[in-house]
Enzyme design. Structure first.
Site, PDB file in Angstrom:
ATOM      1  CB  CYS A 199       0.921  25.672   7.502  1.00 28.44           C
ATOM      2  SG  CYS A 199       0.654  24.875   5.921  1.00 28.44           S
ATOM      3  CB  CYS A 243      -2.370  21.791   5.402  1.00 23.36           C
ATOM      4  SG  CYS A 243      -2.036  23.439   4.800  1.00 23.36           S
TER       5      CYS A 243
END
Length: 145
Positions: free
Chosen positions: A52, A54
């Protein structure tokens, strides 16, 4: 241009693995490797890696930069959520009291979880915020190296 999604994702996963290994973390890809490592005496930081945004923009940079500190865990390891599923599941079995979260960091001492930095502590924060959280945990639980 027609790009094969699986080729693209394989490249993203490869890059994510290389980044964390280059920072000094050892990949644990089997449940046996996880048990062998996490049951050792001393401190172990586990980074639950993922693909992802993040993870790539916050967690992996924080994992690298947090090591520029006088106190650090004795072992730095990583499992890859969604990729090395059995190893990740085994690692999460050590994170008692915490739901599955990726990316995340778990600090263990003598095989027991002492603190966790979960996805909600990472997502929406800057890399330096996460570095500070990691270093605060190192200060509390780790020895000077």
């Amino acid at each position: 241009m027609n790009m094969d999604f699986n080729l693209f994702m394989n490249d993203v996963v490869r890059q994510a693995r290389q980044e964390i290994v280059a920072a000094g973390y050892k990949e644990l890809s089997t449940p046996e490797e996880v048990d062998e490592t996490l049951q050792q005496k001393g401190t172990t930081l586990v980074m639950v890696n993922s693909v992802c945004g993040c993870a790539g923009g916050i967690a992996r940079p924080a994992a690298m930069h947090s090591l520029h500190y006088d106190k650090r865990p004795e072992r730095l390891v990583t499992v890859f959520a969604g990729q090395d599923k059995e190893a990740t599941e085994k690692a999460r079995s050590y994170f008692t009291g915490y739901p599955p979260s990726s990316p995340s960091f778990a600090l263990l001492k003598d095989g027991k979880i002492v603190t966790m930095i979960e996805r909600h502590d990472i997502e929406g924060h800057g890399p330096m915020d996460v570095v500070q959280k990691l270093q605060a945990a190192f200060e509390q639980y780790c020895e000077e190296v």
